[in-house]
Write a protein that holds these residues in place. Structure first.
Motif, PDB file in Angstrom:
ATOM      1  N   SER A  44      71.019  17.806   0.489  1.00 62.21           N
ATOM      2  CA  SER A  44      69.665  17.560   1.156  1.00 62.21           C
ATOM      3  C   SER A  44      70.106  16.621   2.160  1.00 62.21           C
ATOM      4  CB  SER A  44      68.930  16.712  -0.081  1.00 62.21           C
ATOM      5  OG  SER A  44      69.490  15.709  -0.329  1.00 62.21           O
ATOM      6  N   GLU A  48      64.992  17.069   3.240  1.00 63.30           N
ATOM      7  CA  GLU A  48      64.723  18.567   3.076  1.00 63.30           C
ATOM      8  C   GLU A  48      65.662  18.893   1.804  1.00 63.30           C
ATOM      9  OE1 GLU A  48      65.083  22.927   5.180  1.00 63.30           O
ATOM     10  OE2 GLU A  48      65.076  21.140   6.091  1.00 63.30           O
ATOM     11  N   ASP A  49      65.508  19.645   0.719  1.00 63.98           N
ATOM     12  CA  ASP A  49      66.504  20.095  -0.249  1.00 63.98           C
ATOM     13  C   ASP A  49      66.917  21.670   0.237  1.00 63.98           C
ATOM     14  OD1 ASP A  49      66.202  17.834  -1.770  1.00 63.98           O
ATOM     15  OD2 ASP A  49      64.678  18.723  -2.902  1.00 63.98           O
ATOM     16  N   PHE A  50      68.326  21.633   0.313  1.00 63.64           N
ATOM     17  CA  PHE A  50      68.836  22.948   1.136  1.00 63.64           C
ATOM     18  C   PHE A  50      69.233  23.944  -0.349  1.00 63.64           C
ATOM     19  CE2 PHE A  50      69.820  19.735   3.870  1.00 63.64           C
ATOM     20  CZ  PHE A  50      69.154  20.309   5.066  1.00 63.64           C
ATOM     21  N   ARG A  53      72.928  26.239  -0.828  1.00 63.42           N
ATOM     22  CA  ARG A  53      73.664  25.228  -0.160  1.00 63.42           C
ATOM     23  C   ARG A  53      74.739  25.593   0.898  1.00 63.42           C
ATOM     24  NH1 ARG A  53      73.405  22.383  -6.079  1.00 63.42           N
ATOM     25  NH2 ARG A  53      71.319  21.998  -6.062  1.00 63.42           N
ATOM     26  N   TRP A 136      72.212  12.380   4.270  1.00 61.18           N
ATOM     27  CA  TRP A 136      72.592  13.792   4.096  1.00 61.18           C
ATOM     28  C   TRP A 136      73.428  13.579   2.911  1.00 61.18           C
ATOM     29  CZ3 TRP A 136      71.005  17.431   7.035  1.00 61.18           C
ATOM     30  CH2 TRP A 136      70.291  17.200   8.101  1.00 61.18           C
TER      31      TRP A 136
END
Length: 210
Positions: A44, A48-50, A53, A136
């Motif tokens: 993240s 925002e959470d990716f 990933r 991050w």
């Protein structure tokens, strides 16, 4: 393939961690599998959470420091403004950070400029956060098997170095173009997006009529 599903595999089938192999480098000397293979996934950042990933897999010597590893992660994930703090958190919740740039280190912290990656154990997972404002956050997983850097990279690097990767990397500040201020509309692309380039390469610049 290693037990964590890393690819490329950290060791050949049937080979034990720490076995000695003949390297493919100049001279073909024997090099032991002594380096760590560490999978780093961006979880993240900037709220925002990716998913999926983005990730990189690093070759790192046990003599490298956590500070060197953090710098390598930031470089591999495309960060250019490095004037921010780094923080690793081990599985036992031990903080690892640079005592040189922090006025006050967290309770129980160890110095990332002095602490070596040899502290990590096979299969261990830890967190890495860059920039305590944008947060991050990364998940780092140490492979069960060690690797030979000559086999994976073709050379022995002086710093932790990625040798595999995937995914789209977000811009550090979410900028989509030079001058993006989060308010202005995105510039319309020209019909020929290469027209303004100098004709250094054959396909750059205005299209030539034959």
């Amino acid at each position: 393939m290693s037990s964590l599903g890393f690819w490329p595999p950290a060791a050949s089938e049937g080979g034990a961690a720490g076995s000695v192999l003949c390297a493919a480098g100049d001279g073909g000397g024997a090099v032991a599998r002594t380096w760590l293979s560490i999978r780093v996934e961006l979880v993240s950042g900037r709220g925002e959470d990716f998913w999926p990933r983005p990730g990189r897999i690093f070759a790192a010597a046990r003599t490298h420091t956590f500070e060197q590893f953090g710098a390598a992660i930031d470089d591999a994930f495309g960060r250019w403004d490095l004037a921010h703090l780094r923080l690793f958190t081990l599985a036992d919740e031990t903080p690892v950070c640079s005592f040189q740039v922090r006025e006050e280190a967290p309770d129980g912290a160890v110095d990332s400029d002095k602490t070596k990656l040899s502290r990590l154990t096979p299969g261990e997972q830890l967190a890495y956060v860059f920039d305590m404002g944008d947060d991050w956050a990364h998940l780092c997983t140490v492979d069960e098997q060690r690797i030979d850097p000559l086999e994976q990279l073709g050379f022995v690097p002086t710093e932790p170095t990625p040798y595999w990767g995937w995914g789209n990397l977000p811009d550090q500040y979410g900028r989509r173009w030079d001058g993006d201020d989060d308010e202005s509309p995105m510039p319309k692309p020209p019909k020929n997006p290469l027209r303004d380039l100098p004709p250094i390469l054959p396909w750059w610049g205005p299209r030539r009529r034959g």
